[in-house]
Design a protein around this motif. Structure first.
Motif, PDB file in Angstrom:
ATOM      1  N   GLY A  68      48.980  22.676 -61.056  1.00 26.69           N
ATOM      2  CA  GLY A  68      48.150  21.793 -60.256  1.00 26.69           C
ATOM      3  C   GLY A  68      47.699  22.375 -58.935  1.00 26.69           C
ATOM      4  N   ARG A  69      47.960  23.674 -58.696  1.00 30.35           N
ATOM      5  CA  ARG A  69      47.537  24.308 -57.441  1.00 30.35           C
ATOM      6  C   ARG A  69      46.831  25.616 -57.764  1.00 30.35           C
ATOM      7  NH1 ARG A  69      52.075  25.753 -53.026  1.00 30.35           N
ATOM      8  NH2 ARG A  69      52.158  27.712 -54.195  1.00 30.35           N
ATOM      9  N   PRO A  70      45.667  25.874 -57.188  1.00 30.95           N
ATOM     10  CA  PRO A  70      44.908  27.076 -57.535  1.00 30.95           C
ATOM     11  C   PRO A  70      45.734  28.354 -57.441  1.00 30.95           C
ATOM     12  CG  PRO A  70      43.576  25.646 -56.151  1.00 30.95           C
ATOM     13  CD  PRO A  70      44.951  25.049 -56.185  1.00 30.95           C
ATOM     14  N   PHE A  71      45.610  29.202 -58.460  1.00 32.00           N
ATOM     15  CA  PHE A  71      46.220  30.532 -58.497  1.00 32.00           C
ATOM     16  C   PHE A  71      47.749  30.504 -58.434  1.00 32.00           C
ATOM     17  CE2 PHE A  71      41.903  31.309 -57.081  1.00 32.00           C
ATOM     18  CZ  PHE A  71      41.531  32.399 -57.841  1.00 32.00           C
ATOM     19  N   THR A  72      48.337  29.384 -58.692  1.00 29.24           N
ATOM     20  CA  THR A  72      49.787  29.252 -58.573  1.00 29.24           C
ATOM     21  C   THR A  72      50.447  29.290 -59.939  1.00 29.24           C
ATOM     22  OG1 THR A  72      49.595  27.978 -56.530  1.00 29.24           O
ATOM     23  CG2 THR A  72      51.652  27.741 -57.774  1.00 29.24           C
ATOM     24  N   GLY A  77      47.814  35.025 -58.747  1.00 28.98           N
ATOM     25  CA  GLY A  77      48.302  34.437 -57.509  1.00 28.98           C
ATOM     26  C   GLY A  77      49.183  35.371 -56.710  1.00 28.98           C
ATOM     27  N   ASP A  78      49.901  36.245 -57.387  1.00 25.30           N
ATOM     28  CA  ASP A  78      50.783  37.174 -56.671  1.00 25.30           C
ATOM     29  C   ASP A  78      49.985  38.027 -55.696  1.00 25.30           C
ATOM     30  OD1 ASP A  78      52.863  36.159 -58.182  1.00 25.30           O
ATOM     31  OD2 ASP A  78      52.891  37.843 -59.587  1.00 25.30           O
ATOM     32  N   LEU A  79      48.900  38.624 -56.177  1.00 21.26           N
ATOM     33  CA  LEU A  79      48.081  39.465 -55.304  1.00 21.26           C
ATOM     34  C   LEU A  79      47.345  38.636 -54.271  1.00 21.26           C
ATOM     35  CD1 LEU A  79      46.884  42.176 -54.490  1.00 21.26           C
ATOM     36  CD2 LEU A  79      45.138  41.871 -56.266  1.00 21.26           C
ATOM     37  N   LEU A  80      46.776  37.506 -54.683  1.00 22.28           N
ATOM     38  CA  LEU A  80      45.999  36.703 -53.741  1.00 22.28           C
ATOM     39  C   LEU A  80      46.848  36.233 -52.571  1.00 22.28           C
ATOM     40  CD1 LEU A  80      43.468  35.210 -52.838  1.00 22.28           C
ATOM     41  CD2 LEU A  80      44.126  33.332 -54.352  1.00 22.28           C
ATOM     42  N   PHE A  81      47.971  35.615 -52.854  1.00 18.00           N
ATOM     43  CA  PHE A  81      48.748  35.027 -51.765  1.00 18.00           C
ATOM     44  C   PHE A  81      49.470  36.082 -50.928  1.00 18.00           C
ATOM     45  CE2 PHE A  81      48.598  31.273 -54.723  1.00 18.00           C
ATOM     46  CZ  PHE A  81      47.662  30.583 -53.959  1.00 18.00           C
TER      47      PHE A  81
END
Length: 222
Positions: A68-72, A77-81
């Motif tokens: 329910g959370r973008p890229f999570t 998501g690892d690289l983005l966050f």
């Protein structure tokens, strides 16, 4: 599972949005198979006063559609966050769950398509049908003067939302486009597992996008 609230609640589609029959069918099947997943249009995530808006493609099956959370919860998501944290745009700890302590500061994530498409490939009609939600969210971010588009579909949708012309704003990694109202769009290859594993997108290439976004902000006072 806890699900993150939207920073832009008045711009979100309803949980049972009926607009795209193919995506509705996927959602309904997954609600039976995985009743504890989010399985609904994925909401925006981040700072409603953000100066930077990151535009993704659509939720991934094991990622945002589940959490329910973008890229999570997925590889991207690892690289983005990690990158957002490196440049002061994220605080807390990213643990792949909306129950973690991750928060975005100065940045917000919105999607070109809100619901999970089969094989991560929305049709042109589904992209067009979902665009009013992207338009509403971009319009609800008055302080967002810099946009980063992750991939060509996100690029095409946000160019149209911001009033640009695609023939004049061609997608390319680190390509930069000034929109008619003065907002700046910077393109990036999507941080997908495929792009990372094939070397199409490296960590250094991805970081360069956000370094440029910070430089644009400093130069323009965005």
């Amino acid at each position: 599972m806890d699900f993150a609230p939207s920073p832009l609640p008045d711009t979100e589609p309803p949980r049972d949005c009926p607009r795209c029959p193919r995506l509705v069918a996927v959602r309904e099947a997954l609600r039976i198979e995985h009743p504890d997943w989010w399985n609904a249009p994925v909401r925006a995530f981040g700072d409603p006063d953000a100066w930077l808006a990151i535009v993704g493609l659509a939720p991934g099956k094991q990622g945002a559609n589940r959490t329910g959370r973008p890229f999570t919860g997925d590889y991207s998501g690892d690289l983005l966050f990690t990158t957002l944290a490196r440049y002061g745009l994220a605080t807390g700890s990213y643990e792949g769950s909306p129950a973690d302590t991750l928060a975005l500061t100065g940045a917000v994530i919105i999607n070109a398509v809100k619901c999970l498409p089969p094989e991560n490939k929305p049709t042109p009609e589904e992209i067009r049908t979902c665009r009013p939600f992207l338009e509403g969210q971009a319009g609800a971010l008055p302080n967002a003067r810099v946009f980063v588009a992750l991939g060509q579909i996100a690029h095409q949708s946000i160019v149209k939302v911001l009033g640009g012309k695609l023939p004049k704003a061609r997608f390319g990694h680190l390509a930069e486009h000034r929109m008619p109202d003065g907002r700046i769009l910077i393109d990036s290859y999507h941080c997908s597992r495929y792009n990372q594993n094939t070397g199409r997108l490296t960590r250094e290439m991805f970081e360069a996008v956000f370094e440029r976004a910070l430089a644009v902000r400093a130069a323009t006072g965005a």
